[in-house]
Write an enzyme that holds these catalytic residues in place. Structure first.
Site, PDB file in Angstrom:
ATOM      1  CG  ASN A 170      -1.372   1.364   1.122  1.00 63.68           C
ATOM      2  OD1 ASN A 170      -1.670   2.335   1.046  1.00 63.68           O
ATOM      3  ND2 ASN A 170      -2.857   0.778   1.729  1.00 63.68           N
ATOM      4  CG  HIS A 179       1.536   5.054   4.903  1.00 64.98           C
ATOM      5  ND1 HIS A 179       0.553   5.949   5.870  1.00 64.98           N
ATOM      6  CD2 HIS A 179       1.109   3.724   5.254  1.00 64.98           C
ATOM      7  CE1 HIS A 179      -0.057   4.283   5.902  1.00 64.98           C
ATOM      8  NE2 HIS A 179       0.454   3.798   5.497  1.00 64.98           N
ATOM      9  CG  HIS A 211      -7.940   4.817   0.841  1.00 68.47           C
ATOM     10  ND1 HIS A 211      -8.225   3.889   1.700  1.00 68.47           N
ATOM     11  CD2 HIS A 211      -9.234   4.334  -0.128  1.00 68.47           C
ATOM     12  CE1 HIS A 211      -9.961   4.682   2.213  1.00 68.47           C
ATOM     13  NE2 HIS A 211      -9.989   4.755   0.952  1.00 68.47           N
ATOM     14  NE  ARG A 267      -9.096   8.554   3.755  1.00 70.08           N
ATOM     15  CZ  ARG A 267      -9.689   8.034   4.568  1.00 70.08           C
ATOM     16  NH1 ARG A 267      -8.875   6.965   4.834  1.00 70.08           N
ATOM     17  NH2 ARG A 267     -11.002   8.216   5.304  1.00 70.08           N
ATOM     18  NE  ARG A 297      -7.767  11.794   4.910  1.00 72.80           N
ATOM     19  CZ  ARG A 297      -8.250  10.897   5.662  1.00 72.80           C
ATOM     20  NH1 ARG A 297      -7.658  10.430   6.690  1.00 72.80           N
ATOM     21  NH2 ARG A 297      -9.189  11.427   6.445  1.00 72.80           N
ATOM     22  CD  GLU A 329      -6.549   0.112   1.009  1.00 77.20           C
ATOM     23  OE1 GLU A 329      -6.720   1.221   0.977  1.00 77.20           O
ATOM     24  OE2 GLU A 329      -6.254  -1.230   0.926  1.00 77.20           O
ATOM     25  CB  THR A 367      -9.514   2.217   6.583  1.00 76.98           C
ATOM     26  OG1 THR A 367      -8.796   2.706   5.383  1.00 76.98           O
ATOM     27  CG2 THR A 367     -10.515   1.212   6.180  1.00 76.98           C
ATOM     28  CD  GLU A 381      -7.359  -5.878   2.734  1.00 72.45           C
ATOM     29  OE1 GLU A 381      -7.223  -5.621   1.683  1.00 72.45           O
ATOM     30  OE2 GLU A 381      -6.261  -5.320   3.714  1.00 72.45           O
ATOM     31  CG  HIS A 437      -5.673  -1.705   8.896  1.00 71.04           C
ATOM     32  ND1 HIS A 437      -5.472  -0.663  10.068  1.00 71.04           N
ATOM     33  CD2 HIS A 437      -6.553  -0.622   8.434  1.00 71.04           C
ATOM     34  CE1 HIS A 437      -5.696   0.226  10.047  1.00 71.04           C
ATOM     35  NE2 HIS A 437      -5.659   0.605   9.288  1.00 71.04           N
TER      36      HIS A 437
END
Ligand code: PXP
Length: 246
Positions: A7, A10, A47, A49, A53, A74, A105, A155, A196
């Site tokens: 992922n 970040h 992701h 969003r 962000r 995502e 999340t 998931e 996660h």
């Protein structure tokens, strides 16, 4: 073989902290995705969003052009994002809940409470050739609801396992929940991913969970890359400064 999806949100978070509103800036999540693939990652997760962000629209289009493994997008079950994704055509979409105030999340989807809306989106995505995963807490009624929605994957949210990892009783309890949910999902014909809060400490214990296809991991990998890459980054800067002293 258990697969790893990295992922890269970040990386974009760091870029946006300095370059928000601009069309470019470092670090570039697409460049990061390429490096993850070159290192052996089996897929890239991002992701998009609603509040944009971190990952921006331009990132997902560039990721689509660049990624050679598999793009796992995502997203919330929100009409404008569903429309965008039907054009983007990632290999797989993971539907997640989104709350504005959360840092990341936090919970799983309440699949049981919104079966028909999720099933409608699942059908539209599948029709476009996109597989669908539902991000759920490892609860049997959520697993059963995911099977009713007809998604190809679930998931399992490993956040509670990660949170309670340092407490042996808590760790065992959360592992049992994950094992039970994974078994049930497999019986119902769902393929099982997890993610996660997974990190270099808690991951070995998670390997007890059966039927896992892929783990999606972000924070721990990007954090470790800062630490293991820092010495090289300092040396490179010092090398550029050296000519000043003649
Ligand atoms: N899977 C899902 C569905 C997520 O929302 C996230 C966080 O964005 C992850 C995996 C990765 O979590 P982490 O960054 O804690 O590894």
């Amino acid at each position: 073989m258990l697969k790893l999806g990295v992922n890269i949100d970040h990386v974009a978070t760091l870029r946006e902290a300095r370059y928000r509103g601009l069309d470019a800036g470092e670090p570039d999540p697409v460049d990061a995705a390429r490096r993850c693939e070159a290192a052996g990652a089996h897929g890239i997760t991002a992701h998009l969003r609603k509040d944009r962000r971190h990952i921006q629209d331009r990132d997902v289009w560039r990721l689509r052009e660049t990624i050679r493994t598999r793009l796992n997008l995502e997203m919330a079950n929100s009409p404008p994002i569903v429309d965008l994704v039907l054009e983007l055509k990632p290999e797989i979409v993971c539907l997640v809940p989104e709350r504005r105030q959360e840092v990341t999340t936090e919970g799983g989807l309440d699949v049981a409470g919104q079966c028909s809306a999720l099933a409608r989106t699942r059908r539209r995505l599948n029709k476009a050739g996109i597989e669908v995963s539902l991000f759920i807490t490892p609860d049997l009624h959520q697993v059963a609801a995911a099977a009713r929605v007809g998604s190809q994957f679930v998931e399992l949210h490993t956040g509670r396992f990660a949170k309670h990892f340092e407490n042996l009783a808590g760790r065992k309890r959360e592992l049992r929940r994950l094992i039970t949910a994974a078994r049930r999902a497999h019986q119902l014909g769902l393929r099982v991913n997890a993610g996660h809060g997974l990190n270099y400490r808690n991951l070995p214990a998670l390997l007890e969970v059966p039927h896992l296809v892929e783990l999606n991991i972000g924070h721990a990998i990007i954090s470790r890359s800062v630490v293991v890459g820092l010495a090289r980054a300092v040396r490179d800067m010092l090398a550029l400064m050296r000519p000043y002293d003649g």
